[in-house]
Structures are given as structure tokens and as C-alpha cells.
Design a protein around this motif. Structure first.
Motif, PDB file in Angstrom:
ATOM      1  N   GLY A 120       0.204   4.031   1.261  1.00 24.65           N
ATOM      2  CA  GLY A 120       0.160   4.660   2.575  1.00 24.65           C
ATOM      3  C   GLY A 120       1.259   4.148   3.491  1.00 24.65           C
ATOM      4  O   GLY A 120       1.936   4.915   4.174  1.00 24.65           O
ATOM      5  N   ALA A 121       1.447   2.836   3.482  1.00 19.92           N
ATOM      6  CA  ALA A 121       2.499   2.239   4.309  1.00 19.92           C
ATOM      7  C   ALA A 121       3.873   2.654   3.791  1.00 19.92           C
ATOM      8  O   ALA A 121       4.790   2.932   4.569  1.00 19.92           O
ATOM      9  CB  ALA A 121       2.364   0.720   4.302  1.00 19.92           C
ATOM     10  N   ARG A 177       9.900   7.517   7.825  1.00 22.40           N
ATOM     11  CA  ARG A 177      10.675   6.897   8.891  1.00 22.40           C
ATOM     12  C   ARG A 177      12.171   6.918   8.534  1.00 22.40           C
ATOM     13  O   ARG A 177      13.024   7.243   9.365  1.00 22.40           O
ATOM     14  CB  ARG A 177      10.185   5.459   9.032  1.00 22.40           C
ATOM     15  N   ALA A 225       0.831  -1.204   0.000  1.00 20.50           N
ATOM     16  CA  ALA A 225       0.000   0.000   0.000  1.00 20.50           C
ATOM     17  C   ALA A 225       0.865   1.254   0.000  1.00 20.50           C
ATOM     18  O   ALA A 225       1.845   1.341   0.735  1.00 20.50           O
ATOM     19  CB  ALA A 225      -0.901  -0.002   1.238  1.00 20.50           C
ATOM     20  N   ARG A 253      13.680  10.318   8.793  1.00 16.67           N
ATOM     21  CA  ARG A 253      13.788  10.823  10.149  1.00 16.67           C
ATOM     22  C   ARG A 253      15.031  10.280  10.844  1.00 16.67           C
ATOM     23  O   ARG A 253      15.429  10.779  11.881  1.00 16.67           O
ATOM     24  CB  ARG A 253      12.564  10.360  10.936  1.00 16.67           C
ATOM     25  N   ILE A 270       4.740   6.088   5.091  1.00 16.99           N
ATOM     26  CA  ILE A 270       5.209   6.094   6.484  1.00 16.99           C
ATOM     27  C   ILE A 270       6.643   5.563   6.538  1.00 16.99           C
ATOM     28  O   ILE A 270       7.499   6.073   7.259  1.00 16.99           O
ATOM     29  CB  ILE A 270       4.274   5.251   7.375  1.00 16.99           C
ATOM     30  N   GLU A 271       6.898   4.535   5.728  1.00 19.72           N
ATOM     31  CA  GLU A 271       8.235   3.937   5.669  1.00 19.72           C
ATOM     32  C   GLU A 271       9.274   4.983   5.219  1.00 19.72           C
ATOM     33  O   GLU A 271      10.356   5.097   5.788  1.00 19.72           O
ATOM     34  CB  GLU A 271       8.189   2.769   4.682  1.00 19.72           C
TER      35      GLU A 271
END
Ligand SMILES: Nc1ncnc2c1ncn2[C@@H]1O[C@H](COP(=O)(O)OP(=O)(O)OP(=O)(O)O)[C@@H](O)[C@H]1O
Ligand SMILES: [Mg+2]
Lengths: 299, 266
Positions: free
Chosen positions: B27-28, B35, B25, B38, B31-32
């Protein structure tokens, strides 16, 4: 969907690790809507059984059916979810990101905000997982398990490492969420947890089920006390005839009496016999296991 | 509704169909990516350090030219872009080791996410970071005054970026080899040695003869030659292409095998 399948059907499960037989011919059937505690001491085989139930490991022999299908299928469809005993979180994601990331893997989930709320961690949604306490991380695992709105929820010692308050909060969150019809299976060491939250207790020892009954039935087995005394040549029959006595065991010069009325036994020993070193101890779970196994072989 | 129906009154039965694409997805993936961006250590080693290397080692070559008249600084810049991309893709692939050590992979097995979709997410994340690493290195070069024809920017950039797929596979290979929380601390030095043999820090030609021969068989060599070819105008040797293909296959097949062993239910 009206399912007539049992929630869980384990049939003759066996699993060995080298010389250790972790699970030894275990069979269990759980009906939809039951809340079952899997109770047993360290190394009883609870986690090994749960791993096979979830399809994380394969049994050496025996079969597993979850909600009428394979564990893999139940997992892929979000029909079963689990809170594992250890690990499983990325320390550098926030609580909210972990929930959102996981929700993307499903076709459909409950809203992230809702599961955070139900697990009681809305206020720490922006906190990085690595900075959450053990109890908060456990509630995050619980929130993840709530996402697919599963028909079967499996929890492996969900409150290990939490203080009393943390344990109570966790169970309250689970309670609040307990919807009618959801099947719950949880492993625990604590009889009081099993007592408070389960309607059926399955006692496991050395990879086998040694007792399976309602909470009240199992609690009775663990109730009562053990009276131990030094008494060479004890008259077993006389002791067994005392009111409330469940079992009498002679080990060399010692005699052990399991009873519901320890006062009567102690009085008898001290007034009618030459018994010395009388000790009275509350029966714990381990004693209950022993009582159970001996009751089974005696039957 | 019968009492045995596992639904709450008033709540509709959840959608129990399987997810599309094995749970892969966007969306995932988003986020990955966030991450990864960051992670200060990753940023320092993949986006900042190679740029600083250029300012230290590339800029002083300012006035010098290669045999074909192109600036030496561009040669240094492209080499460091390859280095940046390989560190970037390796670190994302290698993160699998951390996730396995933390038990996240086990947790994922309790979701509909298929292992192949997980690997696809990792590869795309790796290649995204790799692209960013190349672009930033080129930006640093351009701002510092490197001037080459547009096709050199484009072809060298593409070669550096696509070649780093070898290292995305290498990262996954390492990631599935052993679970470890701080895997990059272990493979960081390995990458530096490989970069040296690949001619990314100094041209391979300045190495002793024996090492030059050895270098041709190490995994960065092919990538380096291909990425610099548009600049130097040297023909791309079969040896360089073979080097790239063979290492890509070795790491790719190695990662796939370890991955299968990892996901096999025991
Ligand atoms: N991967 C493994 N390799 C070797 N032995 C194992 C492995 N997993 C479990 N065992 C052994 O199998 C037995 C059952 O372990 P299991 O973890 O299932 O017990 P448990 O009931 O969950 O215990 P606990 O309450 O401590 O969590 C133990 O003797 C354990 O040492
Ligand atoms: Mg366990």
C-alpha cells in the motif's frame, strides 16, 4: 493489558553537544494517565529530552524506559507516538495520502478517516501538504500520531507558530481526543497552555528540573509581581516583613521585592523610605524560575 | 478493568504486535509510485526527454546500418533507454536527500517502519520507474519504425533495466551523502557527463583516444556495452562486466555505509 509500569522513567539523563550541556542529570517519572507539561525557556533542553525519550537520540549517561520497555520497542508497537517540533512532512503528498501511507507502516491503526476527523482536517484531506498552513500541517502531524492509538502521546511545542485561534483549535482537538488513561507529555513555552491542559507541570531550566508540581502549585509561583526601586541602603528585613512578600533582593542601589501584594510594598517604599523610580512588573515565567531556584537553594 | 488500565471504556486494546516485514507494505509502495508519477520534473527528464532525444538524434539515422546490418536507429534507441533508466533510478534514490532535508526520515523513525524496509521501497520504486523509462523509450522507437529481432528487444531491454540498479544505488548513495531539497538539479549534469563517457549520446569510439581510455572506467560504460551487445553482436568483454560489477559494489557498499551512519542514533 494491565500495565503497572510507569509511562515514562527517565533516570539521570545527560546529553552534551560539544561544550553545551543540553540536559544535565534529569530524572522524571510519569504515571499512566498523567498529562504533563514540560515548561521551560528556549534552550532549556526540552527537545533534547524528548528526543532521548523517543529514542531519536541516545543519552550520554542515564537510562530511558517507556511503558516498561525501550523507546524503540514502544515506537515499533505503536504504544508511543509524537508530534515533533519541526519538519517531517512530504510536501508533494496530500494530507490523506500522508495519513494512509503512515498507516501502512503499522500492524494495526485507527481508520484514516477517523484520525482526520479527530484532528479536524477531514475537509482538507485532498490538499497537497505543501499548500497547507502551519497550523493545518501541525494538525496533520497530530493525526499521524493518533493513528496507532498510542498509550503515550508526546508533543514538542505543538502550537509554535500558530495564531491564537489556531492554538485554541489545536488544543480543543487534543482535548476532544483526550481519552481516559492516555498519558500525554507536551513541551511548551506558554504557562497558560500548561495551565489549561496539564495536570502536572515540570519546569526545566538549563537541562535540569527546577520545579515539579501540580498546575496550581506552579501557578502560585508565577503569580504575584515584582517591585523594583532605587533605594541605597535598603532595610531588607523591614521589607521582608511586609505582608505578601516572598523575597527581597538587593542589587547595588536597587532593591527587588517579589510579592503577592505589590500595592502594600509600593506604599511602604513611597511613604516610609526614600525610594525613587518605583516600578511594578508582573512576574513572568522567568521570574518564577528565579523564585524557584532561589527557594530551592534557600531551603 | 482497573483504573490504571490505559484503555478507554468500551474500546478494545489495540493490536500491539510488530508489523510484518519491518513495515514494508504494498500500500505504501503504491502511494510512493503515484507520488513519483505525479512529479512533472521526473516525468519530463525520465519519460519524455529521452523519447524526444530519440526523435531528434535517432530518426535522422533512419537509413543507416551498423557493421552487422542492424539499424543505427536501434543503437541510438538502446543507448537512450539506458540513459532514461539511469536518470529514473537515480532520481528516485536521490529523493532520499530531499526526504532527509524535510525531516521525513526522522518522522519515519517514530513509526514501526524499519530503515531496511524504507530502502527496499525506494529500490522497488526506482526499478519500477526505470522499467517504465525503458519501455517508453522502446515504444517510441518501435512506433518510429525501429525493427530488430525479438530477442534484441528483450535482452537489451533487460540489460538496460537491470543495469540501472547501479544507479538506484548511486542515487541512494548521493541521497545519504547530504540532505538537500533539490538534489537532482545538482546530479543531473553529472549524469549527463557520465552518459557521455558511457557512449550513450555518441559512440565512445568517436571520443579522443585519451577520453576513450578514461571512459572504460566510468560507471555507465559497462551498462552501455551490455545493453547494446545483443544488437551489435559484439562479444561482451570482461572489462565491461567488471566495470558494471565494481561500480555496483562501490555504490551499493557506499550507500549502505552512509545509510548506517544516518540511522545510527546519536
Ligand atoms: N544538535 C545540536 N547541536 C548542538 N547544540 C544543540 C543541538 N541540539 C540542541 N543543542 C543545544 O542544547 C540546548 C538545549 O536545546 P533544546 O533544543 O533541547 O532546547 P528546548 O528547550 O527544546 O528549546 P526551544 O524552546 O527553543 O525549543 C540549547 O543550548 C541548544 O543550542
Ligand atoms: Mg525545543
Amino acid at each position: 493489558m494491565t500495565s503497572t509500569h510507569p509511562a515514562v522513567e527517565l533516570d539521570g539523563l545527560t546529553k552534551s553537544f560539544g561544550a553545551v550541556t543540553a540536559v544535565d542529570g534529569l530524572s522524571l517519572r510519569v504515571q499512566p494517565g498523567e498529562v504533563v507539561a514540560f515548561l521551560g525557556p528556549n534552550g532549556a533542553g526540552k527537545t533534547t529530552t524528548i528526543d532521548m525519550l523517543l529514542g531519536l537520540s541516545r543519552p550520554d549517561t542515564g537510562t530511558v524506559r517507556v511503558l516498561g520497555g525501550t523507546p524503540d520497542d514502544a515506537v515499533a508497537r505503536g504504544r508511543v507516538a509524537a508530534v515533533l517540533q519541526t519538519g517531517g512532512l512530504l510536501k508533494d503528498l496530500t494530507v490523506g495520502e500522508t495519513v494512509r501511507m503512515t498507516s501502512h507502516f503499522y500492524r494495526h491503526t485507527r481508520p484514516a478517516a477517523e484520525v482526520l476527523e479527530r484532528a479536524g482536517i477531514t475537509d482538507i484531506a485532498d490538499r497537497v501538504v505543501g499548500r497547507c498552513s502551519g497550523g493545518q500541517q501541525q494538525r496533520l502531524r497530530f493525526a499521524l500520531a493518533l493513528l496507532p492509538d498510542p498509550d503515550l502521546m508526546v508533543l514538542d511545542e505543538p502550537t509554535t507558530g500558530m495564531d491564537v485561534e489556531g492554538r485554541r483549535d489545536f488544543w480543543q482537538a487534543l482535548r476532544r481526543d483526550a481519552r481516559r488513561g492516555r498519558t500525554v507529555i507536551f513541551a511548551t513555552h506558554y504557562l497558560d497552555e500548561a495551565d489549561a491542559y496539564a495536570d502536572r507541570i515540570v519546569l526545566v531550566r538549563q537541562g535540569r528540573i527546577v520545579a515539579d508540581g501540580t498546575t496550581a502549585e506552579i501557578k502560585n509561583l508565577a503569580a504575584g509581581r515584582t517591585v523594583r526601586a532605587t533605594l541605597p541602603g535598603a532595610d531588607q528585613a523591614a521589607l521582608a516583613a511586609l505582608p505578601g512578600v516572598d523575597a527581597v533582593e538587593v542589587r547595588g542601589d536597587s532593591v527587588l521585592v517579589r510579592t503577592g501584594d505589590s500595592d502594600a510594598v509600593a506604599r511602604h517604599l513611597l511613604t516610609r523610605t526614600a525610594a525613587r523610580d518605583v516600578e511594578i512588573t508582573s512576574r513572568n515565567l522567568e521570574d518564577a524560575f528565579l523564585a524557584l531556584t532561589s527557594a530551592q537553594t534557600g531551603a | 478493568m482497573t483504573p490504571s488500565t490505559p484503555t478507554r471504556a468500551g474500546v478494545t486494546e489495540p493490536d500491539r504486535r510488530l508489523p510484518a516485514l519491518g513495515g514494508f507494505a504494498p500500500g505504501a509502495l503504491g502511494i510512493e509510485l503515484r507520488r513519483v508519477l505525479r512529479n512533472r520534473r521526473t516525468l519530463a527528464f525520465t519519460l519524455i526527454m529521452p523519447g524526444v532525444f530519440f526523435l531528434i538524434f535517432g530518426l535522422p539515422q533512419g537509413g543507416q546500418s551498423l557493421d552487422n546490418g542492424r539499424p543505427v536507429a536501434a543503437y541510438v534507441m538502446i543507448s537512450l533507454a539506458v540513459y532514461a533508466a539511469m536518470v529514473a533510478t537515480t532520481s528516485v534514490g536521490g529523493a532520499v536527500a530531499t526526504e532527509r532535508a524535510l525531516g521525513w526520515s526522522r518522522q519515519l523513525r517514530l513509526t514501526p517502519l524499519r530503515p531496511a524496509a524504507y530502502v527496499a521501497t525506494k529500490l522497488i520504486t526506482a526499478m519500477s520507474l526505470g522499467l517504465l523509462a525503458v519501455v517508453i523509450e522502446f515504444l517510441v522507437g518501435a512506433v518510429a519504425g525501429v525493427r530488430v529481432p525479438a530477442y534484441v528487444w528483450l535482452l537489451s531491454g533487460l540489460a538496460a533495466w537491470l543495469g540501472s540498479l547501479v544507479f538506484a544505488a548511486f542515487g541512494l548513495f548521493i541521497g545519504y551523502l547530504a540532505p538537500a531539497e533539490n538534489v537532482m538539479q545538482i546530479i543531473g549534469p553529472v549524469l549527463a557527463v557520465l552518459a557521455m563517457f558511457g557512449g550513450l549520446f555518441v559512440p565512445v569510439e568517436v571520443l579522443p583516444d585519451v577520453l576513450q581510455q578514461v571512459a572504460k572506467f566510468t560507471p555507465v560504460y559497462g551498462m552501455g556495452v551490455l545493453a547494446r551487445a545483443p544488437l551489435t553482436g559484439d562479444g561482451v568483454s570482461m572489462a565491461a562486466v567488471a566495470n558494471l560489477v565494481v561500480w555496483a559494489l562501490l555504490f551499493g557498499v557506499g550507500a549502505a555505509r552512509l545509510f548506517r551512519r544516518d540511522t545510527a542514533r546519536v
